[in-house]
Motif scaffolding. Structure first.
Motif, PDB file in Angstrom:
ATOM      1  N   GLY A  11       0.846  -1.222   0.034  1.00  0.00           N
ATOM      2  CA  GLY A  11      -0.006   0.006  -0.110  1.00  0.00           C
ATOM      3  C   GLY A  11       0.922   1.166   0.063  1.00  0.00           C
ATOM      4  N   LEU A  12       0.479   2.245  -0.748  1.00  0.00           N
ATOM      5  CA  LEU A  12       1.208   3.410  -0.973  1.00  0.00           C
ATOM      6  C   LEU A  12       0.549   4.631  -0.013  1.00  0.00           C
ATOM      7  N   VAL A  39      -1.247  -2.799  -4.240  1.00  0.00           N
ATOM      8  CA  VAL A  39      -2.727  -3.068  -4.257  1.00  0.00           C
ATOM      9  C   VAL A  39      -3.717  -1.907  -3.792  1.00  0.00           C
ATOM     10  N   LEU A  40      -3.049  -1.070  -3.012  1.00  0.00           N
ATOM     11  CA  LEU A  40      -3.963   0.180  -2.583  1.00  0.00           C
ATOM     12  C   LEU A  40      -2.807   1.530  -2.520  1.00  0.00           C
ATOM     13  N   ALA A 120     -10.166   0.486   7.130  1.00  0.00           N
ATOM     14  CA  ALA A 120     -10.180  -0.057   5.601  1.00  0.00           C
ATOM     15  C   ALA A 120      -8.805  -0.276   5.091  1.00  0.00           C
ATOM     16  N   ILE A 121      -7.741   0.245   5.423  1.00  0.00           N
ATOM     17  CA  ILE A 121      -6.282   0.029   5.222  1.00  0.00           C
ATOM     18  C   ILE A 121      -6.483  -1.708   5.714  1.00  0.00           C
ATOM     19  N   ARG A 122      -6.654  -1.902   6.942  1.00  0.00           N
ATOM     20  CA  ARG A 122      -6.448  -3.419   7.430  1.00  0.00           C
ATOM     21  C   ARG A 122      -7.218  -4.466   6.610  1.00  0.00           C
ATOM     22  N   ALA A 123      -8.363  -4.028   6.070  1.00  0.00           N
ATOM     23  CA  ALA A 123      -9.224  -4.855   5.277  1.00  0.00           C
ATOM     24  C   ALA A 123      -8.565  -5.246   4.118  1.00  0.00           C
ATOM     25  N   ALA A 124      -7.656  -4.332   3.408  1.00  0.00           N
ATOM     26  CA  ALA A 124      -6.922  -4.689   2.210  1.00  0.00           C
ATOM     27  C   ALA A 124      -5.911  -5.637   2.284  1.00  0.00           C
ATOM     28  N   ALA A 144      -0.709  -0.946  11.537  1.00  0.00           N
ATOM     29  CA  ALA A 144      -1.884  -1.573  10.702  1.00  0.00           C
ATOM     30  C   ALA A 144      -1.345  -2.596   9.929  1.00  0.00           C
ATOM     31  N   ARG A 145      -0.130  -2.822   9.638  1.00  0.00           N
ATOM     32  CA  ARG A 145       0.291  -3.953   8.889  1.00  0.00           C
ATOM     33  C   ARG A 145       1.606  -4.677   9.356  1.00  0.00           C
ATOM     34  N   ARG A 146       1.797  -5.844   8.976  1.00  0.00           N
ATOM     35  CA  ARG A 146       2.818  -6.954   9.570  1.00  0.00           C
ATOM     36  C   ARG A 146       4.040  -6.384   9.383  1.00  0.00           C
ATOM     37  N   HIS A 147       4.556  -5.824   8.469  1.00  0.00           N
ATOM     38  CA  HIS A 147       5.822  -5.362   8.180  1.00  0.00           C
ATOM     39  C   HIS A 147       5.960  -3.773   8.439  1.00  0.00           C
ATOM     40  N   GLY A 148       4.681  -2.981   8.827  1.00  0.00           N
ATOM     41  CA  GLY A 148       4.956  -1.726   9.420  1.00  0.00           C
ATOM     42  C   GLY A 148       4.658  -0.565   8.180  1.00  0.00           C
ATOM     43  N   VAL A 149       5.093   0.455   8.529  1.00  0.00           N
ATOM     44  CA  VAL A 149       5.209   1.525   7.648  1.00  0.00           C
ATOM     45  C   VAL A 149       6.605   1.870   7.036  1.00  0.00           C
ATOM     46  N   TRP A 150       7.022   1.956   5.828  1.00  0.00           N
ATOM     47  CA  TRP A 150       8.368   2.049   5.457  1.00  0.00           C
ATOM     48  C   TRP A 150       8.370   3.451   4.922  1.00  0.00           C
ATOM     49  N   SER A 151       9.259   4.240   5.530  1.00  0.00           N
ATOM     50  CA  SER A 151       9.355   5.901   5.072  1.00  0.00           C
ATOM     51  C   SER A 151      10.673   6.135   4.175  1.00  0.00           C
TER      52      SER A 151
END
Length: 151
Positions: A11-12, A39-40, A120-124, A144-151
């Motif tokens: 997701g971006l 995908v998102l 909604a982000i988790r649902a993706a 919200a995601r297994r591998h987190g947020v990459w910056s």
């Protein structure tokens, strides 16, 4: 991927429907190699425009930054750098990705995405979020995601 694993679901988090060339190039390489698929796309809605102000009032308000801005311009002119590559449209990079627009709660330096939008982000069912926009993120979107947020 050649080792039988499924590609990462990416997701971006972006401010606009386009990304800088360096990020677009990296993401297209990830997609081309089968490492991941976008995908998102979570696009930050623009803040409401402030009321118009006079040129003098803008200069006065930003007076502490004027010397730095002048130094940057002189340095760029002296360095004679080549122009930057044009930004890449996300529709070209990920034509099948779902686009979601959010308006985060903002403070002076950070953004917090509402819990309903995080749901909604988790649902993706994403594996990772890549931050190519927004400001400093706070709140539940960071986990919200297994591998987190990459910056």
């Amino acid at each position: 991927m050649s080792d039988g694993r499924q590609p990462l679901r990416i997701g971006l988090l972006v401010d606009e429907p386009e990304v800088p060339a360096w990020l677009g190039s990296a993401l297209s390489e990830v997609v081309a190699r089968g490492i991941g698929e976008i995908v998102l796309i979570v696009e930050r809605e623009a803040d409401p425009a402030p009321p118009p102000r006079s040129r003098f009032s803008r200069l006065w308000q930003n007076r502490s930054k004027l010397a730095f801005a002048l130094a940057q311009r002189l340095d760029a002119r002296r360095a004679n750098l080549p122009p930057e590559d044009p930004p890449i449209l996300l529709t070209a990079l990920a034509p099948k990705a779902e686009v979601m627009r959010v308006r985060p709660a903002t403070t002076r330096f950070s953004d917090a995405i509402a819990d309903s939008d995080v749901a909604a982000i988790r649902a993706a069912s994403l594996d990772v979020l890549v931050r190519g926009g927004f400001r400093i993120l706070r709140g539940s979107v960071l986990s919200a995601r297994r591998h987190g947020v990459w910056s």
